[in-house]
Design a protein around this motif. Sequence first.
Motif, PDB file in Angstrom:
ATOM      1  N   ARG A  97      11.848 -15.252  11.361  1.00 20.78           N
ATOM      2  CA  ARG A  97      10.787 -15.019  12.336  1.00 20.78           C
ATOM      3  C   ARG A  97      11.133 -15.715  13.647  1.00 20.78           C
ATOM      4  NH1 ARG A  97       5.307 -16.955   9.629  1.00 20.78           N
ATOM      5  NH2 ARG A  97       6.627 -18.320   8.354  1.00 20.78           N
ATOM      6  N   ARG A  98      10.890 -15.062  14.747  1.00 20.71           N
ATOM      7  CA  ARG A  98      11.072 -15.699  16.042  1.00 20.71           C
ATOM      8  C   ARG A  98       9.848 -16.560  16.331  1.00 20.71           C
ATOM      9  NH1 ARG A  98      12.692 -11.415  18.620  1.00 20.71           N
ATOM     10  NH2 ARG A  98      10.942 -10.984  20.012  1.00 20.71           N
ATOM     11  N   LEU A  99      10.092 -17.788  16.725  1.00 21.06           N
ATOM     12  CA  LEU A  99       9.024 -18.761  16.923  1.00 21.06           C
ATOM     13  C   LEU A  99       9.072 -19.338  18.331  1.00 21.06           C
ATOM     14  CD1 LEU A  99       9.678 -20.813  13.654  1.00 21.06           C
ATOM     15  CD2 LEU A  99       7.968 -19.002  13.918  1.00 21.06           C
ATOM     16  N   ASP A 100       7.980 -19.931  18.744  1.00 24.77           N
ATOM     17  CA  ASP A 100       7.984 -20.782  19.931  1.00 24.77           C
ATOM     18  C   ASP A 100       8.326 -22.188  19.466  1.00 24.77           C
ATOM     19  OD1 ASP A 100       7.240 -18.788  21.757  1.00 24.77           O
ATOM     20  OD2 ASP A 100       5.116 -19.049  21.296  1.00 24.77           O
ATOM     21  N   ILE A 101       9.533 -22.633  19.784  1.00 25.89           N
ATOM     22  CA  ILE A 101      10.007 -23.923  19.281  1.00 25.89           C
ATOM     23  C   ILE A 101       9.275 -25.060  19.995  1.00 25.89           C
ATOM     24  CG2 ILE A 101      12.008 -25.422  19.031  1.00 25.89           C
ATOM     25  CD1 ILE A 101      12.019 -22.962  17.206  1.00 25.89           C
ATOM     26  N   LEU A 102       8.792 -26.010  19.216  1.00 23.25           N
ATOM     27  CA  LEU A 102       8.084 -27.152  19.783  1.00 23.25           C
ATOM     28  C   LEU A 102       9.070 -28.089  20.482  1.00 23.25           C
ATOM     29  CD1 LEU A 102       5.601 -27.778  16.835  1.00 23.25           C
ATOM     30  CD2 LEU A 102       5.039 -26.910  19.114  1.00 23.25           C
ATOM     31  N   PRO A 103       8.661 -28.739  21.574  1.00 23.77           N
ATOM     32  CA  PRO A 103       9.596 -29.506  22.413  1.00 23.77           C
ATOM     33  C   PRO A 103       9.872 -30.924  21.918  1.00 23.77           C
ATOM     34  CG  PRO A 103       7.439 -29.511  23.424  1.00 23.77           C
ATOM     35  CD  PRO A 103       7.313 -28.656  22.194  1.00 23.77           C
ATOM     36  N   VAL A 104       9.693 -31.159  20.625  1.00 19.45           N
ATOM     37  CA  VAL A 104       9.953 -32.477  20.051  1.00 19.45           C
ATOM     38  C   VAL A 104      10.793 -32.296  18.788  1.00 19.45           C
ATOM     39  CG1 VAL A 104       8.946 -34.543  19.008  1.00 19.45           C
ATOM     40  CG2 VAL A 104       7.798 -33.450  20.943  1.00 19.45           C
ATOM     41  N   GLU A 105      11.910 -33.017  18.709  1.00 18.84           N
ATOM     42  CA  GLU A 105      12.709 -33.012  17.494  1.00 18.84           C
ATOM     43  C   GLU A 105      12.289 -34.206  16.638  1.00 18.84           C
ATOM     44  OE1 GLU A 105      16.861 -32.815  18.557  1.00 18.84           O
ATOM     45  OE2 GLU A 105      16.797 -30.632  18.494  1.00 18.84           O
ATOM     46  N   ILE A 106      12.067 -33.931  15.370  1.00 21.86           N
ATOM     47  CA  ILE A 106      11.570 -34.968  14.463  1.00 21.86           C
ATOM     48  C   ILE A 106      12.739 -35.491  13.634  1.00 21.86           C
ATOM     49  CG2 ILE A 106       9.921 -35.513  12.654  1.00 21.86           C
ATOM     50  CD1 ILE A 106       8.593 -34.671  15.255  1.00 21.86           C
ATOM     51  N   VAL A 107      13.174 -36.695  13.950  1.00 23.27           N
ATOM     52  CA  VAL A 107      14.235 -37.340  13.192  1.00 23.27           C
ATOM     53  C   VAL A 107      13.583 -38.349  12.244  1.00 23.27           C
ATOM     54  CG1 VAL A 107      16.346 -38.717  13.306  1.00 23.27           C
ATOM     55  CG2 VAL A 107      15.817 -37.071  15.127  1.00 23.27           C
ATOM     56  N   VAL A 108      13.907 -38.228  10.953  1.00 24.88           N
ATOM     57  CA  VAL A 108      13.379 -39.160   9.958  1.00 24.88           C
ATOM     58  C   VAL A 108      14.542 -40.011   9.448  1.00 24.88           C
ATOM     59  CG1 VAL A 108      12.065 -39.422   7.826  1.00 24.88           C
ATOM     60  CG2 VAL A 108      11.634 -37.459   9.304  1.00 24.88           C
ATOM     61  N   ARG A 109      14.308 -41.309   9.387  1.00 27.36           N
ATOM     62  CA  ARG A 109      15.368 -42.252   9.011  1.00 27.36           C
ATOM     63  C   ARG A 109      14.904 -43.144   7.864  1.00 27.36           C
ATOM     64  NH1 ARG A 109      19.058 -42.113  13.287  1.00 27.36           N
ATOM     65  NH2 ARG A 109      18.213 -41.315  15.253  1.00 27.36           N
ATOM     66  N   GLY A 110      15.771 -43.294   6.885  1.00 25.58           N
ATOM     67  CA  GLY A 110      15.477 -44.184   5.775  1.00 25.58           C
ATOM     68  C   GLY A 110      16.301 -45.454   5.811  1.00 25.58           C
ATOM     69  N   TYR A 111      17.269 -45.519   6.753  1.00 25.14           N
ATOM     70  CA  TYR A 111      18.189 -46.652   6.830  1.00 25.14           C
ATOM     71  C   TYR A 111      18.438 -47.001   8.300  1.00 25.14           C
ATOM     72  CZ  TYR A 111      19.153 -45.965   1.873  1.00 25.14           C
ATOM     73  OH  TYR A 111      19.028 -45.855   0.506  1.00 25.14           O
ATOM     74  N   LEU A 112      18.835 -48.239   8.533  1.00 27.41           N
ATOM     75  CA  LEU A 112      19.197 -48.684   9.871  1.00 27.41           C
ATOM     76  C   LEU A 112      20.623 -48.215  10.138  1.00 27.41           C
ATOM     77  CD1 LEU A 112      18.228 -50.369  12.329  1.00 27.41           C
ATOM     78  CD2 LEU A 112      19.403 -52.322  11.304  1.00 27.41           C
ATOM     79  N   ALA A 113      20.748 -46.995  10.627  1.00 29.95           N
ATOM     80  CA  ALA A 113      22.063 -46.370  10.757  1.00 29.95           C
ATOM     81  C   ALA A 113      22.095 -45.496  12.011  1.00 29.95           C
ATOM     82  CB  ALA A 113      22.381 -45.531   9.515  1.00 29.95           C
ATOM     83  N   GLY A 114      23.293 -45.004  12.319  1.00 29.11           N
ATOM     84  CA  GLY A 114      23.452 -44.068  13.422  1.00 29.11           C
ATOM     85  C   GLY A 114      24.429 -44.556  14.459  1.00 29.11           C
ATOM     86  N   THR A 115      24.938 -43.610  15.250  1.00 26.15           N
ATOM     87  CA  THR A 115      25.924 -43.943  16.284  1.00 26.15           C
ATOM     88  C   THR A 115      25.524 -43.445  17.669  1.00 26.15           C
ATOM     89  OG1 THR A 115      27.140 -41.903  15.784  1.00 26.15           O
ATOM     90  CG2 THR A 115      27.831 -43.909  14.633  1.00 26.15           C
ATOM     91  N   THR A 116      24.549 -42.550  17.754  1.00 22.97           N
ATOM     92  CA  THR A 116      24.169 -41.999  19.055  1.00 22.97           C
ATOM     93  C   THR A 116      23.341 -43.010  19.841  1.00 22.97           C
ATOM     94  OG1 THR A 116      22.097 -41.031  18.257  1.00 22.97           O
ATOM     95  CG2 THR A 116      24.096 -39.699  18.033  1.00 22.97           C
ATOM     96  N   GLY A 117      23.151 -42.714  21.103  1.00 26.61           N
ATOM     97  CA  GLY A 117      22.383 -43.613  21.962  1.00 26.61           C
ATOM     98  C   GLY A 117      20.921 -43.724  21.585  1.00 26.61           C
ATOM     99  N   THR A 118      20.406 -42.746  20.830  1.00 21.48           N
ATOM    100  CA  THR A 118      18.997 -42.781  20.436  1.00 21.48           C
ATOM    101  C   THR A 118      18.801 -43.274  19.006  1.00 21.48           C
ATOM    102  OG1 THR A 118      19.098 -40.443  19.758  1.00 21.48           O
ATOM    103  CG2 THR A 118      18.381 -40.907  22.003  1.00 21.48           C
ATOM    104  N   SER A 119      19.883 -43.624  18.301  1.00 20.49           N
ATOM    105  CA  SER A 119      19.742 -44.074  16.913  1.00 20.49           C
ATOM    106  C   SER A 119      19.161 -45.485  16.878  1.00 20.49           C
ATOM    107  CB  SER A 119      21.087 -44.049  16.194  1.00 20.49           C
ATOM    108  OG  SER A 119      21.891 -45.141  16.587  1.00 20.49           O
ATOM    109  N   ILE A 120      18.452 -45.784  15.781  1.00 19.02           N
ATOM    110  CA  ILE A 120      17.814 -47.095  15.699  1.00 19.02           C
ATOM    111  C   ILE A 120      18.844 -48.208  15.541  1.00 19.02           C
ATOM    112  CG2 ILE A 120      15.590 -46.228  14.919  1.00 19.02           C
ATOM    113  CD1 ILE A 120      16.341 -46.943  12.071  1.00 19.02           C
ATOM    114  N   LEU A 121      19.998 -47.926  14.946  1.00 24.59           N
ATOM    115  CA  LEU A 121      21.023 -48.964  14.824  1.00 24.59           C
ATOM    116  C   LEU A 121      21.600 -49.301  16.193  1.00 24.59           C
ATOM    117  CD1 LEU A 121      22.809 -50.871  13.237  1.00 24.59           C
ATOM    118  CD2 LEU A 121      24.349 -48.955  12.747  1.00 24.59           C
TER     119      LEU A 121
END
Length: 326
Positions: A97-121
């Motif tokens: 189905r074609r949708l109107d995409i909401l302007p917020v991406e929901i990232v869920v994290r279970g660990y203190l991890a990541g390498t991008t500038g927006t990651s919690i680590l």
Amino acid sequence: MPSIDFAAFASRTLDDATIPELPNHYRGKVRDNYDLADGRRVIIASDRLSAFDRILCAIPFKGEVLTQTARFWFEATADICANHVLDYPDPNVLICRRLDILPVEIVVRGYLAGTTGTSILTLYKQGQRTMYGMTLPDGMRDNEKLAEPVITPTSKEFDGGHDEPLTAAEILERKLLTPAQWEELSATAIALFKRGQQMAEERGLILADTKYEFGVAPDGTIVLADEIHTPDRSRYWRQASYEARFQAGKRPDSFDKDVVRSWVAARCDPYRDPIPDIPEDLIASTAAVYAEAFEMITGRSFAPDLEGDTVLERIRTRLAPLFDGR
């Protein structure tokens, strides 16, 4: 590991999914999209591997693995949230189905991890303790498990801008979502993530974090879109070695699909220089990693669809009934 000679299929890749008979073509980095007149969207997952804002190569069966992994998860979570899936006419193809995409991406994290500038680590190592509307304690270590999964939303930039961290208050103040939408998305994302963690654990894996994308159907219903819990959108670790590696201060053992990216970055400036030819054995080993990820995540054997002289020919044959869907 899958018992497939991936080197033998080095040339069986889908690097271009242009089909002139289908209307409204939009070519993304790794997927080709077509919008039909009746409100359906055709999404063809190519085998293109994207990094550094460019295409590096094509990995045999990559598009098939990702489409079928997402299919597994869409089916396993349909009781939690409606999704955009209508049909799978081919292992690389989703009709939705074609949708109107909401302007917020929901990232869920279970660990203190990541390498991008927006990651919690990354933010934590920069000295921040309050982020995304939450506060983390001092003394946490890389890749440490959080007390509870947390949502770290970012803005979804549609025109090539950079995603930015958001708090719930900012989302509501900027009217990116209504209070009811934010409440529904938050509850749904946590429920999806916990289902994913539970099923991953049963297969000897840790689902450390993932990203969800939601859209709104014409009737106002919030619908899960894009893909879910694929190895490209999620961080999976091997459970058996996690504790020992964590205690030793080592990075958890994961499905390392970044070998091509690392190989290129070691040999040139990938943002400016021509990309060197990538060795066939590196491409084959990366294909094997994707197939292994599919098998471990789903618990199913990977059996690629080998019909047709080429992947594109096979897809064209199966999508022929849509050629008049302008």
